[in-house]
Design a protein around this motif. Structure first.
Motif, mmCIF file in Angstrom:
data_model
loop_
_atom_site.group_PDB
_atom_site.id
_atom_site.type_symbol
_atom_site.label_atom_id
_atom_site.label_comp_id
_atom_site.label_asym_id
_atom_site.label_seq_id
_atom_site.Cartn_x
_atom_site.Cartn_y
_atom_site.Cartn_z
ATOM 1 N N ASP A 223 0.821 -1.218 0.000
ATOM 2 C CA ASP A 223 0.000 0.000 0.000
ATOM 3 C C ASP A 223 0.852 1.264 0.000
ATOM 4 O OD1 ASP A 223 1.044 -0.237 2.523
ATOM 5 O OD2 ASP A 223 -0.880 -0.297 3.574
ATOM 6 N N CYS A 224 2.157 1.114 -0.290
ATOM 7 C CA CYS A 224 3.100 2.237 -0.407
ATOM 8 C C CYS A 224 3.468 2.849 0.940
ATOM 9 C CB CYS A 224 2.564 3.337 -1.335
ATOM 10 S SG CYS A 224 1.944 2.734 -2.906
ATOM 11 N N GLY A 241 4.509 7.781 4.587
ATOM 12 C CA GLY A 241 3.785 7.707 3.324
ATOM 13 C C GLY A 241 4.498 8.374 2.170
ATOM 14 N N TYR A 242 5.836 8.292 2.149
ATOM 15 C CA TYR A 242 6.602 9.000 1.128
ATOM 16 C C TYR A 242 6.808 8.189 -0.150
ATOM 17 C CZ TYR A 242 7.682 11.968 5.130
ATOM 18 O OH TYR A 242 7.584 12.787 6.227
ATOM 19 N N ALA A 243 6.302 6.960 -0.205
ATOM 20 C CA ALA A 243 6.443 6.136 -1.406
ATOM 21 C C ALA A 243 5.164 6.191 -2.232
ATOM 22 C CB ALA A 243 6.754 4.694 -1.027
ATOM 23 N N THR A 244 5.297 5.936 -3.528
ATOM 24 C CA THR A 244 4.127 5.851 -4.406
ATOM 25 C C THR A 244 3.972 4.451 -4.990
ATOM 26 O OG1 THR A 244 5.384 6.581 -6.350
ATOM 27 C CG2 THR A 244 4.310 8.289 -5.022
ATOM 28 N N GLN A 245 4.895 3.544 -4.640
ATOM 29 C CA GLN A 245 4.783 2.142 -5.023
ATOM 30 C C GLN A 245 5.151 1.285 -3.815
ATOM 31 O OE1 GLN A 245 5.953 0.843 -8.934
ATOM 32 N NE2 GLN A 245 6.256 2.940 -9.649
ATOM 33 N N THR A 263 11.968 0.511 -3.570
ATOM 34 C CA THR A 263 10.666 0.041 -4.063
ATOM 35 C C THR A 263 10.767 -0.825 -5.316
ATOM 36 O OG1 THR A 263 10.364 2.066 -5.371
ATOM 37 C CG2 THR A 263 9.485 2.078 -3.120
ATOM 38 N N GLU A 272 9.994 2.903 -7.897
ATOM 39 C CA GLU A 272 10.380 4.292 -8.111
ATOM 40 C C GLU A 272 11.894 4.379 -8.268
ATOM 41 O OE1 GLU A 272 7.277 6.371 -5.053
ATOM 42 O OE2 GLU A 272 8.998 5.341 -4.215
ATOM 43 N N GLN A 288 15.509 11.770 -0.335
ATOM 44 C CA GLN A 288 14.811 11.029 -1.386
ATOM 45 C C GLN A 288 15.480 11.410 -2.699
ATOM 46 O OE1 GLN A 288 10.403 11.375 -2.057
ATOM 47 N NE2 GLN A 288 10.469 9.204 -1.478
#
Length: 322
Positions: A223-224, A241-245, A263, A272, A288
Motif C-alpha cells: 500500500d506504499c 507515506g513517502y512512497a508511491t509504489q 521500491t 520508483e 529522497q
C-alpha cells in the motif's frame, strides 16, 4: 541529541551527505547484500557467485560459487556468514577464507521439500537460523551445536520476508494477501497456538527490518507505506507515506534513528527511481534522491552511517556501465 545531529547533517548545504558507486563492480543482478565488518557480501544467483567486496579499494577480495539467494553475517561475529541457495545448499563459512566452512550441507538430502529458498534470518544470539521458501514453509536450523533441524511449519499464506524480534523471543513474518498481515511466532518452537497475527497494511506485507537497538520493527507494504512497530507490545507506533509504489526493502542504521527503503519489484517493471531515508523518531523525510533504477536492496553499515544499496540491473539504462 542524535536526531538533532541528523537534522543538521541532512539539512546542511555542506557535503556531509555523499554517495558514490562501488568501483569496478560488474553490472549484474543482485539478490542479497550484507556487511561483513567494513566489507560487503554480495549474492548474485544469476551469475552463480557470492562475492566479498572491499568498497574502499574497489575490488573483490574473494568469492564462492553457487546460486546463492540470501546471505547474512553472524550478528555476533563479522567474520562468519551464512548463505542459502535456490537449490537447497546451505553454508556457514569464514569470510576470511575461500575454503574454510563451519558447515556445508545440501538440505534436500534431509527433505526433498527443502529447496527454492527465498529468505533467511539469523537469531540475535546466533543460535538459530530460520529459512523460508517459495512453498511457504519455515525451517528452524539450530546452530548451537553444529547444525540440527529444529521446528518446521507449512503456512497457508505467502511468505515474503522474515526477521527476528531484537530480543530473540519471536520471529516476525511478512505475509502476502489483502490485507497484508504480520504473523508472529514464538521461537524456536514456532508453535501455532502461541502465534499472533496483526493487520499491517491494506495490501501485502512485503519486507521487514529490525532496529538493532530493539525499539522498532519496520514493515514495508504493497500500500506504499512503511510502518513502525513496537516489538514488545506488537502495536503500530508510526507510518511513513513517502512512497508511491510498494516498499520492498528496508534497513535501520546502527542507532535505529534512520530507516532507508527502496521500491524495486521483481522483473523489469515497477518501482520508483529513488532512495528514501527517514527519521524514525522525528518522522522527517531526510533524503529522497534520484537513482538510475529502482532500489532493490538496502543495508546500513553495522556501526557507521554508511548505507549500501543496489538497483535493479534489469531497469538500468543501456548506456549505464556501472
Amino acid at each position: 541529541e542524535q536526531d538533532l545531529l541528523l537534522d543538521k547533517a541532512f539539512g546542511s548545504t555542506d557535503d556531509q551527505v555523499s554517495k558514490e558507486y562501488v568501483r569496478n563492480f560488474k553490472r549484474t543482478s543482485v539478490d542479497s547484500i550484507d556487511w561483513a565488518g567494513d566489507k560487503l557480501l554480495i549474492a548474485c544467483s544469476r551469475d552463480q557467485t557470492l562475492r566479498l567486496w572491499d568498497p574502499e579499494r574497489g575490488e573483490k577480495e574473494r568469492s564462492w560459487s553457487g546460486e546463492w539467494m540470501c546471505v547474512q553475517s553472524d550478528p555476533n561475529n563479522p567474520f562468519v556468514a551464512a548463505a542459502v541457495s535456490w537449490s537447497g545448499k546451505f553454508r556457514v563459512f569464514d569470510t576470511r577464507s575461500s575454503t574454510s566452512h563451519v558447515c556445508d550441507v545440501d538440505l534436500k538430502k534431509t527433505s526433498s521439500a527443502m529447496k527454492e529458498f527465498l529468505c533467511m534470518s539469523w537469531s540475535p544470539d546466533s543460535k538459530n537460523i530460520c529459512l523460508g521458501n517459495r512453498n511457504d514453509q519455515l525451517y528452524m536450523l539450530n546452530m548451537a551445536s553444529g547444525l540440527k533441524l529444529g521446528a518446521s511449519k507449512h503456512l497457508q499464506c505467502e511468505i515474503n520476508q522474515i526477521c527476528w524480534a531484537p530480543d530473540g523471543d519471536s520471529l516476525w513474518l511478512a505475509a502476502g494477501g489483502s490485507p497484508g498481515k504480520l504473523h508472529i511466532f514464538p521461537t524456536p518452537s514456532l508453535q501455532a497456538d502461541m502465534a499472533t497475527s496483526v493487520v499491517a497494511h491494506q495490501h501485502a506485507a512485503v519486507c521487514l527490518a529490525a532496529d538493532p537497538t530493539g525499539k522498532y520493527i519496520a514493515c514495508g507494504g504493497g500500500d506504499c507505506l512503511a510502518t513502525l512497530w513496537d516489538p514488545r507490545h506488537r502495536v503500530c507506533v508510526g507510518s511513513f507515506g513517502y512512497a508511491t509504489q510498494a516498499v520492498t526493502t528496508l534497513s535501520f542504521n546502527h542507532t535505529g534513528n534512520l530507516l532507508a527503503w527502496g521500491t524495486a519489484g521483481p522483473g523489469t517493471s515497477g518501482g520508483e527511481r529513488n532512495l528514501t531515508i527517514v527519521g524514525t523518531n522525528t518522522g522527517s523525510l531526510y533524503w529522497q534522491d534520484t537513482t538510475s533504477a529502482p532500489v532493490q536492496n538496502v543495508k546500513w553499515h553495522p556501526s557507521q552511517n554508511v548505507l549500501a544499496y543496489t538497483v535493479s540491473a534489469a531497469q538500468l539504462p543501456e548506456d549505464n556501465g556501472r
